[in-house]
Motif scaffolding. Structure first.
Motif, PDB file in Angstrom:
ATOM      1  N   ALA A  11      39.452  36.109  47.730  1.00 16.72           N
ATOM      2  CA  ALA A  11      38.756  37.240  47.122  1.00 16.72           C
ATOM      3  C   ALA A  11      39.572  37.809  45.969  1.00 16.72           C
ATOM      4  CB  ALA A  11      38.517  38.328  48.170  1.00 16.72           C
ATOM      5  N   ASP A  12      38.869  38.256  44.942  1.00 19.16           N
ATOM      6  CA  ASP A  12      39.485  39.000  43.845  1.00 19.16           C
ATOM      7  C   ASP A  12      38.415  39.897  43.249  1.00 19.16           C
ATOM      8  OD1 ASP A  12      37.893  37.338  42.247  1.00 19.16           O
ATOM      9  OD2 ASP A  12      39.584  36.363  41.245  1.00 19.16           O
ATOM     10  N   ASN A  13      38.678  40.472  42.089  1.00 16.22           N
ATOM     11  CA  ASN A  13      37.698  41.381  41.486  1.00 16.22           C
ATOM     12  C   ASN A  13      36.453  40.673  40.962  1.00 16.22           C
ATOM     13  OD1 ASN A  13      39.084  43.810  41.972  1.00 16.22           O
ATOM     14  ND2 ASN A  13      40.418  43.446  40.229  1.00 16.22           N
ATOM     15  N   ASN A  14      36.472  39.336  40.923  1.00 13.75           N
ATOM     16  CA  ASN A  14      35.305  38.569  40.494  1.00 13.75           C
ATOM     17  C   ASN A  14      34.332  38.307  41.622  1.00 13.75           C
ATOM     18  OD1 ASN A  14      36.079  37.789  37.643  1.00 13.75           O
ATOM     19  ND2 ASN A  14      37.861  37.053  38.781  1.00 13.75           N
ATOM     20  N   GLY A  15      34.829  38.287  42.856  1.00 19.68           N
ATOM     21  CA  GLY A  15      33.969  37.993  43.986  1.00 19.68           C
ATOM     22  C   GLY A  15      34.741  37.415  45.149  1.00 19.68           C
ATOM     23  N   VAL A  16      33.992  36.911  46.118  1.00 19.11           N
ATOM     24  CA  VAL A  16      34.560  36.370  47.344  1.00 19.11           C
ATOM     25  C   VAL A  16      33.973  34.983  47.567  1.00 19.11           C
ATOM     26  CG1 VAL A  16      34.929  36.764  49.817  1.00 19.11           C
ATOM     27  CG2 VAL A  16      34.642  38.729  48.277  1.00 19.11           C
ATOM     28  N   ILE A  17      34.848  34.023  47.930  1.00 18.94           N
ATOM     29  CA  ILE A  17      34.414  32.649  48.181  1.00 18.94           C
ATOM     30  C   ILE A  17      35.017  32.164  49.496  1.00 18.94           C
ATOM     31  CG2 ILE A  17      34.181  32.141  45.717  1.00 18.94           C
ATOM     32  CD1 ILE A  17      36.812  30.556  45.892  1.00 18.94           C
ATOM     33  N   ILE A  18      34.373  31.142  50.088  1.00 20.32           N
ATOM     34  CA  ILE A  18      34.920  30.517  51.291  1.00 20.32           C
ATOM     35  C   ILE A  18      34.999  29.015  51.058  1.00 20.32           C
ATOM     36  CG2 ILE A  18      34.136  32.322  52.840  1.00 20.32           C
ATOM     37  CD1 ILE A  18      31.911  30.353  53.779  1.00 20.32           C
TER      38      ILE A  18
ATOM     39  N   GLY B  36      45.076  47.626  48.109  1.00 22.02           N
ATOM     40  CA  GLY B  36      46.175  47.626  47.166  1.00 22.02           C
ATOM     41  C   GLY B  36      46.427  46.273  46.525  1.00 22.02           C
ATOM     42  N   ARG B  37      45.873  45.222  47.087  1.00 17.85           N
ATOM     43  CA  ARG B  37      45.974  43.883  46.494  1.00 17.85           C
ATOM     44  C   ARG B  37      44.664  43.569  45.795  1.00 17.85           C
ATOM     45  NH1 ARG B  37      48.612  39.955  51.131  1.00 17.85           N
ATOM     46  NH2 ARG B  37      50.563  41.109  51.380  1.00 17.85           N
ATOM     47  N   ASP B  38      44.740  43.148  44.533  1.00 14.99           N
ATOM     48  CA  ASP B  38      43.499  42.835  43.818  1.00 14.99           C
ATOM     49  C   ASP B  38      43.023  41.412  44.075  1.00 14.99           C
ATOM     50  OD1 ASP B  38      45.369  41.495  42.329  1.00 14.99           O
ATOM     51  OD2 ASP B  38      44.792  42.365  40.414  1.00 14.99           O
ATOM     52  N   SER B  39      43.872  40.584  44.687  1.00 18.77           N
ATOM     53  CA  SER B  39      43.419  39.267  45.123  1.00 18.77           C
ATOM     54  C   SER B  39      44.126  38.919  46.420  1.00 18.77           C
ATOM     55  CB  SER B  39      43.688  38.204  44.058  1.00 18.77           C
ATOM     56  OG  SER B  39      45.005  37.737  44.108  1.00 18.77           O
ATOM     57  N   PHE B  40      43.435  38.165  47.260  1.00 19.57           N
ATOM     58  CA  PHE B  40      44.013  37.757  48.538  1.00 19.57           C
ATOM     59  C   PHE B  40      43.238  36.558  49.069  1.00 19.57           C
ATOM     60  CE2 PHE B  40      40.834  40.996  49.429  1.00 19.57           C
ATOM     61  CZ  PHE B  40      40.148  40.521  50.545  1.00 19.57           C
ATOM     62  N   GLY B  41      43.838  35.869  50.002  1.00 18.24           N
ATOM     63  CA  GLY B  41      43.176  34.732  50.604  1.00 18.24           C
ATOM     64  C   GLY B  41      43.926  34.260  51.818  1.00 18.24           C
ATOM     65  N   GLY B  42      43.245  33.474  52.651  1.00 20.54           N
ATOM     66  CA  GLY B  42      43.888  32.935  53.830  1.00 20.54           C
ATOM     67  C   GLY B  42      42.896  32.422  54.839  1.00 20.54           C
TER      68      GLY B  42
ATOM     69  N   THR C 277      39.237  33.621  41.653  1.00 16.25           N
ATOM     70  CA  THR C 277      38.095  32.909  42.231  1.00 16.25           C
ATOM     71  C   THR C 277      37.317  32.062  41.220  1.00 16.25           C
ATOM     72  OG1 THR C 277      36.684  34.893  42.144  1.00 16.25           O
ATOM     73  CG2 THR C 277      37.869  34.467  44.214  1.00 16.25           C
ATOM     74  N   PRO C 278      37.141  32.477  39.952  1.00 17.21           N
ATOM     75  CA  PRO C 278      36.454  31.572  39.021  1.00 17.21           C
ATOM     76  C   PRO C 278      37.196  30.241  38.841  1.00 17.21           C
ATOM     77  CG  PRO C 278      36.439  33.792  38.135  1.00 17.21           C
ATOM     78  CD  PRO C 278      37.364  33.796  39.327  1.00 17.21           C
ATOM     79  N   ASP C 279      38.539  30.300  38.793  1.00 12.78           N
ATOM     80  CA  ASP C 279      39.316  29.069  38.650  1.00 12.78           C
ATOM     81  C   ASP C 279      39.180  28.189  39.885  1.00 12.78           C
ATOM     82  OD1 ASP C 279      40.062  30.080  36.218  1.00 12.78           O
ATOM     83  OD2 ASP C 279      42.156  30.462  36.761  1.00 12.78           O
ATOM     84  N   LEU C 280      39.150  28.808  41.071  1.00  8.77           N
ATOM     85  CA  LEU C 280      38.961  28.033  42.298  1.00  8.77           C
ATOM     86  C   LEU C 280      37.566  27.406  42.338  1.00  8.77           C
ATOM     87  CD1 LEU C 280      40.712  30.375  44.890  1.00  8.77           C
ATOM     88  CD2 LEU C 280      41.525  28.138  44.093  1.00  8.77           C
ATOM     89  N   CYS C 281      36.560  28.140  41.886  1.00  7.01           N
ATOM     90  CA  CYS C 281      35.197  27.591  41.833  1.00  7.01           C
ATOM     91  C   CYS C 281      35.124  26.399  40.880  1.00  7.01           C
ATOM     92  CB  CYS C 281      34.205  28.667  41.390  1.00  7.01           C
ATOM     93  SG  CYS C 281      33.850  29.905  42.646  1.00  7.01           S
TER      94      CYS C 281
ATOM     95  N   LEU D  97      33.548  22.214  47.341  1.00  2.73           N
ATOM     96  CA  LEU D  97      34.035  22.838  48.565  1.00  2.73           C
ATOM     97  C   LEU D  97      33.627  24.295  48.733  1.00  2.73           C
ATOM     98  CD1 LEU D  97      37.715  21.496  48.841  1.00  2.73           C
ATOM     99  CD2 LEU D  97      35.731  20.813  50.183  1.00  2.73           C
ATOM    100  N   VAL D  98      33.570  25.038  47.640  1.00  2.00           N
ATOM    101  CA  VAL D  98      33.412  26.489  47.766  1.00  2.00           C
ATOM    102  C   VAL D  98      31.957  26.913  47.943  1.00  2.00           C
ATOM    103  CG1 VAL D  98      35.498  26.956  46.436  1.00  2.00           C
ATOM    104  CG2 VAL D  98      33.296  26.968  45.288  1.00  2.00           C
TER     105      VAL D  98
END
Length: 163
Positions: free
Chosen positions: A147-154, A29-35, A6-10, A16-17
């Motif tokens: 989302a990942d361990n850094n936070g959640v973004i939309i 069980g997944r430390d990052s996900f999105g969709g 998420t930091p790289d996406l930000c 956008l975010v």
């Protein structure tokens, strides 16, 4: 499975975010996900969560506005297992989950406020695919969440990891 940071996406998509207020913990069980976002609005009743987990969720994330209730869990091991088997990328719950040890072994991203051992009541109450607002942002069906361990973004559109 895609891996999101998420930091790289930000950094790559600052225009956008939107970043959710930091109140969620990672339980899956997944430390990052999105969709793509699919929403549910419910309060202490996980009937709609169970129904959606039974459907194909390829490329999608279930966003559950549980009103921030800390009195009942809206997700447990059985529904999470069904969601994982049906291809859901993850579930973000503005509320509680349970069965944390099993969820940590399930191939599903799960972020929630806390764990609580008491299951929800099932009364068949709740709305699906309506805009919901919590953590300082509004989630709209068809937009995207990461989302990942850094936070959640939309984001209103799909994002690709830079590089």
């Amino acid at each position: 499975m895609n891996h999101y940071i998420t930091p790289d996406l930000c950094d790559a998509y600052p225009e956008l975010v939107q970043v959710l207020e930091p109140m969620f913990s990672n339980f899956g069980g997944r430390d990052s996900f999105g969709g793509e976002i699919v929403t549910i609005k419910c309060f202490e009743d996980n009937s709609r969560v169970k129904e959606q987990a039974e459907l194909s969720g390829e490329g999608k994330v279930l966003v559950v506005d549980g009103g921030g209730s800390l009195r009942h869990a809206l997700l447990g091991d059985m529904i999470a297992d069904r969601a994982a088997k049906n291809g859901w990328e993850g579930i973000v719950i503005y509320g509680c989950i349970r069965d944390v040890d099993v969820l940590a072994q399930t191939d599903l991203g799960v972020q929630a406020l806390a764990s609580h051992p008491l299951k929800s009541n099932r009364r068949g109450v709740g709305d699906v695919n309506v805009p919901v607002t919590f953590a300082g942002v509004t989630f709209r069906p068809g937009e995207f969440i990461y989302a990942d361990n850094n936070g959640v973004i939309i984001s209103p559109t799909a994002l690709k990891m830079p590089g």
